[in-house]
Motif scaffolding. Structure first.
Motif, PDB file in Angstrom:
ATOM      1  N   ALA A   1       0.774  -1.345   0.068  1.00 55.16           N
ATOM      2  CA  ALA A   1      -0.068   0.051   0.054  1.00 55.16           C
ATOM      3  C   ALA A   1       0.799   1.119   0.081  1.00 55.16           C
ATOM      4  CB  ALA A   1      -0.982  -0.010   1.088  1.00 55.16           C
ATOM      5  N   LEU A   2       1.991   1.230   0.752  1.00 54.36           N
ATOM      6  CA  LEU A   2       2.824   2.388   0.880  1.00 54.36           C
ATOM      7  C   LEU A   2       3.352   2.675  -0.628  1.00 54.36           C
ATOM      8  CD1 LEU A   2       4.357   2.098   4.300  1.00 54.36           C
ATOM      9  CD2 LEU A   2       2.844   3.816   3.624  1.00 54.36           C
ATOM     10  N   VAL A   3       3.850   1.487  -1.252  1.00 54.38           N
ATOM     11  CA  VAL A   3       4.621   1.755  -2.473  1.00 54.38           C
ATOM     12  C   VAL A   3       3.496   2.128  -3.553  1.00 54.38           C
ATOM     13  CG1 VAL A   3       5.455   0.252  -4.415  1.00 54.38           C
ATOM     14  CG2 VAL A   3       6.305  -0.139  -2.060  1.00 54.38           C
ATOM     15  N   ILE A   4       2.273   1.679  -3.500  1.00 54.72           N
ATOM     16  CA  ILE A   4       1.164   2.313  -4.450  1.00 54.72           C
ATOM     17  C   ILE A   4       0.681   3.486  -4.170  1.00 54.72           C
ATOM     18  CG2 ILE A   4      -1.209   1.865  -5.139  1.00 54.72           C
ATOM     19  CD1 ILE A   4       0.773  -0.235  -6.207  1.00 54.72           C
ATOM     20  N   ILE A   5       0.780   4.048  -2.811  1.00 53.75           N
ATOM     21  CA  ILE A   5       0.563   5.295  -2.699  1.00 53.75           C
ATOM     22  C   ILE A   5       1.611   6.410  -2.894  1.00 53.75           C
ATOM     23  CG2 ILE A   5       0.485   7.114  -0.827  1.00 53.75           C
ATOM     24  CD1 ILE A   5      -0.960   4.986   0.840  1.00 53.75           C
ATOM     25  N   GLY A   6       2.884   6.122  -2.858  1.00 57.18           N
ATOM     26  CA  GLY A   6       3.952   6.906  -3.529  1.00 57.18           C
ATOM     27  C   GLY A   6       4.133   6.808  -4.905  1.00 57.18           C
ATOM     28  N   TRP A   7       3.585   5.664  -5.574  1.00 56.34           N
ATOM     29  CA  TRP A   7       3.507   5.378  -6.813  1.00 56.34           C
ATOM     30  C   TRP A   7       2.427   6.548  -7.522  1.00 56.34           C
ATOM     31  CZ3 TRP A   7       2.748   0.070  -9.733  1.00 56.34           C
ATOM     32  CH2 TRP A   7       3.012   0.385 -11.163  1.00 56.34           C
ATOM     33  N   CYS A   8       1.378   6.606  -7.223  1.00 58.52           N
ATOM     34  CA  CYS A   8       0.416   7.611  -7.341  1.00 58.52           C
ATOM     35  C   CYS A   8       0.494   8.852  -7.370  1.00 58.52           C
ATOM     36  CB  CYS A   8      -1.107   7.077  -6.886  1.00 58.52           C
ATOM     37  SG  CYS A   8      -1.614   5.383  -7.058  1.00 58.52           S
ATOM     38  N   SER A   9       1.157   9.282  -5.942  1.00 56.79           N
ATOM     39  CA  SER A   9       1.282  10.597  -5.948  1.00 56.79           C
ATOM     40  C   SER A   9       2.533  11.248  -6.489  1.00 56.79           C
ATOM     41  CB  SER A   9       1.627  10.793  -4.353  1.00 56.79           C
ATOM     42  OG  SER A   9       2.852   9.990  -4.174  1.00 56.79           O
ATOM     43  N   LEU A  10       3.505  10.305  -6.809  1.00 60.46           N
ATOM     44  CA  LEU A  10       4.549  10.848  -7.645  1.00 60.46           C
ATOM     45  C   LEU A  10       4.403  10.842  -9.059  1.00 60.46           C
ATOM     46  CD1 LEU A  10       7.844  11.202  -7.937  1.00 60.46           C
ATOM     47  CD2 LEU A  10       8.084   8.715  -8.564  1.00 60.46           C
ATOM     48  N   SER A  11       3.652  10.057  -9.589  1.00 62.48           N
ATOM     49  CA  SER A  11       2.909   9.983 -11.247  1.00 62.48           C
ATOM     50  C   SER A  11       2.091  11.373 -11.130  1.00 62.48           C
ATOM     51  CB  SER A  11       2.184   9.084 -11.475  1.00 62.48           C
ATOM     52  OG  SER A  11       3.056   7.760 -11.453  1.00 62.48           O
ATOM     53  N   ALA A  12       1.125  11.791 -10.367  1.00 67.90           N
ATOM     54  CA  ALA A  12       0.248  12.618 -10.532  1.00 67.90           C
ATOM     55  C   ALA A  12       0.906  14.060 -10.161  1.00 67.90           C
ATOM     56  CB  ALA A  12      -0.721  12.795  -9.205  1.00 67.90           C
ATOM     57  N   SER A  13       1.734  14.397  -9.288  1.00 66.41           N
ATOM     58  CA  SER A  13       2.741  15.484  -9.112  1.00 66.41           C
ATOM     59  C   SER A  13       3.835  15.601 -10.303  1.00 66.41           C
ATOM     60  CB  SER A  13       3.803  15.430  -8.010  1.00 66.41           C
ATOM     61  OG  SER A  13       4.405  14.236  -7.955  1.00 66.41           O
ATOM     62  N   LYS A  14       4.166  14.598 -10.913  1.00 66.87           N
ATOM     63  CA  LYS A  14       4.857  14.862 -12.334  1.00 66.87           C
ATOM     64  C   LYS A  14       4.091  15.354 -13.433  1.00 66.87           C
ATOM     65  CE  LYS A  14       5.539  11.271 -14.707  1.00 66.87           C
ATOM     66  NZ  LYS A  14       5.748  10.022 -15.352  1.00 66.87           N
ATOM     67  N   ILE A  15       2.906  14.829 -13.410  1.00 69.18           N
ATOM     68  CA  ILE A  15       2.237  15.481 -14.682  1.00 69.18           C
ATOM     69  C   ILE A  15       1.568  17.007 -14.491  1.00 69.18           C
ATOM     70  CG2 ILE A  15      -0.340  15.095 -15.719  1.00 69.18           C
ATOM     71  CD1 ILE A  15       0.290  12.043 -15.207  1.00 69.18           C
ATOM     72  N   PHE A  16       1.315  17.016 -13.027  1.00 69.39           N
ATOM     73  CA  PHE A  16       0.939  18.524 -12.738  1.00 69.39           C
ATOM     74  C   PHE A  16       2.033  19.678 -12.891  1.00 69.39           C
ATOM     75  CE2 PHE A  16      -2.549  16.575  -9.922  1.00 69.39           C
ATOM     76  CZ  PHE A  16      -3.604  17.163 -10.612  1.00 69.39           C
ATOM     77  N   ILE A  17       3.044  19.120 -12.619  1.00 63.06           N
ATOM     78  CA  ILE A  17       4.004  20.285 -12.797  1.00 63.06           C
ATOM     79  C   ILE A  17       4.605  20.414 -14.373  1.00 63.06           C
ATOM     80  CG2 ILE A  17       5.249  19.875 -10.302  1.00 63.06           C
ATOM     81  CD1 ILE A  17       7.432  18.091 -11.841  1.00 63.06           C
ATOM     82  N   SER A  18       4.310  19.226 -15.131  1.00 57.25           N
ATOM     83  CA  SER A  18       4.665  19.411 -16.493  1.00 57.25           C
ATOM     84  C   SER A  18       3.748  20.180 -17.191  1.00 57.25           C
ATOM     85  CB  SER A  18       4.674  17.906 -17.270  1.00 57.25           C
ATOM     86  OG  SER A  18       4.942  18.053 -18.464  1.00 57.25           O
ATOM     87  N   ALA A  19       2.229  20.142 -16.671  1.00 54.44           N
ATOM     88  CA  ALA A  19       1.206  20.583 -17.361  1.00 54.44           C
ATOM     89  C   ALA A  19       1.088  22.159 -17.243  1.00 54.44           C
ATOM     90  CB  ALA A  19      -0.315  20.115 -17.035  1.00 54.44           C
ATOM     91  N   LEU A  20       1.474  22.489 -15.866  1.00 54.24           N
ATOM     92  CA  LEU A  20       1.230  23.783 -15.278  1.00 54.24           C
ATOM     93  C   LEU A  20       2.588  24.460 -15.309  1.00 54.24           C
ATOM     94  CD1 LEU A  20      -1.417  23.124 -12.412  1.00 54.24           C
ATOM     95  CD2 LEU A  20      -1.570  23.950 -14.511  1.00 54.24           C
ATOM     96  N   ASP A  21       3.570  24.106 -15.528  1.00 57.62           N
ATOM     97  CA  ASP A  21       5.153  24.800 -15.475  1.00 57.62           C
ATOM     98  C   ASP A  21       5.245  25.294 -14.019  1.00 57.62           C
ATOM     99  OD1 ASP A  21       5.524  24.623 -18.220  1.00 57.62           O
ATOM    100  OD2 ASP A  21       4.520  26.647 -18.701  1.00 57.62           O
ATOM    101  N   MET A  22       5.342  24.222 -13.110  1.00 58.24           N
ATOM    102  CA  MET A  22       5.684  24.455 -11.683  1.00 58.24           C
ATOM    103  C   MET A  22       6.905  23.553 -11.329  1.00 58.24           C
ATOM    104  SD  MET A  22       1.604  24.117 -10.247  1.00 58.24           S
ATOM    105  CE  MET A  22       2.181  24.467  -8.445  1.00 58.24           C
ATOM    106  N   GLU A  23       7.796  24.026 -11.855  1.00 57.54           N
ATOM    107  CA  GLU A  23       9.224  23.427 -11.547  1.00 57.54           C
ATOM    108  C   GLU A  23       9.740  23.471 -10.136  1.00 57.54           C
ATOM    109  OE1 GLU A  23      10.573  21.240 -13.595  1.00 57.54           O
ATOM    110  OE2 GLU A  23       9.289  21.521 -15.363  1.00 57.54           O
ATOM    111  N   GLY A  24      10.268  22.505  -9.729  1.00 57.02           N
ATOM    112  CA  GLY A  24      10.595  22.798  -8.082  1.00 57.02           C
ATOM    113  C   GLY A  24       9.664  22.529  -7.172  1.00 57.02           C
ATOM    114  N   GLN A  25       8.476  22.299  -7.566  1.00 63.63           N
ATOM    115  CA  GLN A  25       7.182  22.386  -6.497  1.00 63.63           C
ATOM    116  C   GLN A  25       6.579  20.916  -6.479  1.00 63.63           C
ATOM    117  OE1 GLN A  25       4.577  25.619  -6.711  1.00 63.63           O
ATOM    118  NE2 GLN A  25       6.081  27.128  -7.434  1.00 63.63           N
ATOM    119  N   GLN A  26       7.554  19.816  -7.100  1.00 62.64           N
ATOM    120  CA  GLN A  26       6.824  18.479  -7.001  1.00 62.64           C
ATOM    121  C   GLN A  26       6.337  17.930  -5.929  1.00 62.64           C
ATOM    122  OE1 GLN A  26       9.057  15.765  -9.519  1.00 62.64           O
ATOM    123  NE2 GLN A  26       7.686  14.156  -9.359  1.00 62.64           N
ATOM    124  N   LEU A  27       7.352  18.251  -4.767  1.00 63.11           N
ATOM    125  CA  LEU A  27       7.074  17.681  -3.511  1.00 63.11           C
ATOM    126  C   LEU A  27       5.820  18.331  -2.670  1.00 63.11           C
ATOM    127  CD1 LEU A  27      10.768  17.205  -2.168  1.00 63.11           C
ATOM    128  CD2 LEU A  27       9.109  15.309  -3.134  1.00 63.11           C
TER     129      LEU A  27
END
Length: 255
Positions: free
Chosen positions: A210-236
């Motif tokens: 469950a912890l691995v899946i939670i990290g996987w989902c949140s990492l993928s979502a944050s990666k897409i958001f910073i790419s679509a909104l030009d929010m470099e450096g705010q992934q965490l």
């Protein structure tokens, strides 16, 4: 006998005379002459009707009957008819692009793959709806009827992340785009719920998974958001609220 003779003369007495008989005969002859003149002999052909000269065919005519002439208006409208062939397919008009769906799915499955911001900024809800239904179906197969919780937490989570991203980004983001990204990143959670069908996750293995899946989902979502909104450096900063949201889905899956 005298009475009988008187009866005969009275019986045959009439106003009818020879002259009347001749007159009736003449009338019947006139009737026959009048109507008989209207009957034609069997061998005589009726008079031909008027036929326009353009309808008369020459003996050497070898074309087709009733062939229409060329219409210039028909050829002038050919460009209008060809425009129907140039229209996009129905799925494309509805916003369903299987190529983009496949690219987004591969981006979620590979967290290290860079995301294409032009594709991720689309409002595509086909994949998210499919993954939400798949999550509810796998939970149902595991003996958990959680469709209402899945839809409710998805809606509340989309509204919360939407408000947070609008505060953090200068360009802003639509609610449909947030729902699309969060729905696609729900795919690893569907994998975890599928594992719950065959084995119990209430243990060390389930907690780690469950912890691995939670990290996987949140990492993928944050990666897409910073790419679509030009929010470099705010992934965490974006990954933390996403991890809280996907942690709720993990609790439904494990327990």
């Amino acid at each position: 006998m005298s009475n009988l003779g008187q009866f005969d003369t009275d019986f045959y007495q009439s106003n009818y005379t020879i002259d009347n008989q001749e007159q009736n005969c003449n009338d019947s002859n006139a009737y026959e002459n009048f109507y008989g003149s209207r009957k034609q002999p069997a061998g005589e052909q009726p008079p031909s009707a008027f036929v326009p000269p353009e309808m008369l065919m020459s003996p050497g005519y070898a074309g087709q009957f009733f062939q229409p002439a060329s219409n210039l208006d028909y050829y002038s409208q050919s460009s209008y008819i060809d425009s129907f062939d140039e229209e996009p397919p129905l799925l494309e008009e509805l916003g369903i692009n299987f190529d983009h769906i496949w690219q987004k799915t591969l981006t979620v499955l590979n967290p290290l793959k860079p995301a294409d911001g032009s594709i991720m900024n689309e409002t595509d809800l086909t994949g998210p709806i499919l993954f939400c239904v798949a999550l509810g179906a796998t939970l149902l197969l595991a003996g958990k009827v959680q469709f209402g919780y899945v839809y409710g937490m998805s809606a509340i989570g989309c509204l919360g992340i939407h408000a947070l991203l609008n505060l953090m980004s200068s360009s802003g983001v639509s609610c449909g785009c947030v729902a699309s990204v969060l729905g696609y990143c729900l795919l690893p959670m569907v994998i975890l719920s599928s594992c719950a069908i065959f084995c119990s996750l209430q243990g060390i293995f389930g907690m780690v998974s469950a912890l691995v899946i939670i990290g996987w989902c949140s990492l993928s979502a944050s990666k897409i958001f910073i790419s679509a909104l030009d929010m470099e450096g705010q992934q965490l900063l974006i990954a933390y609220p996403c991890a809280l949201l996907y942690g709720l889905f993990a609790l439904l899956t494990v327990f």
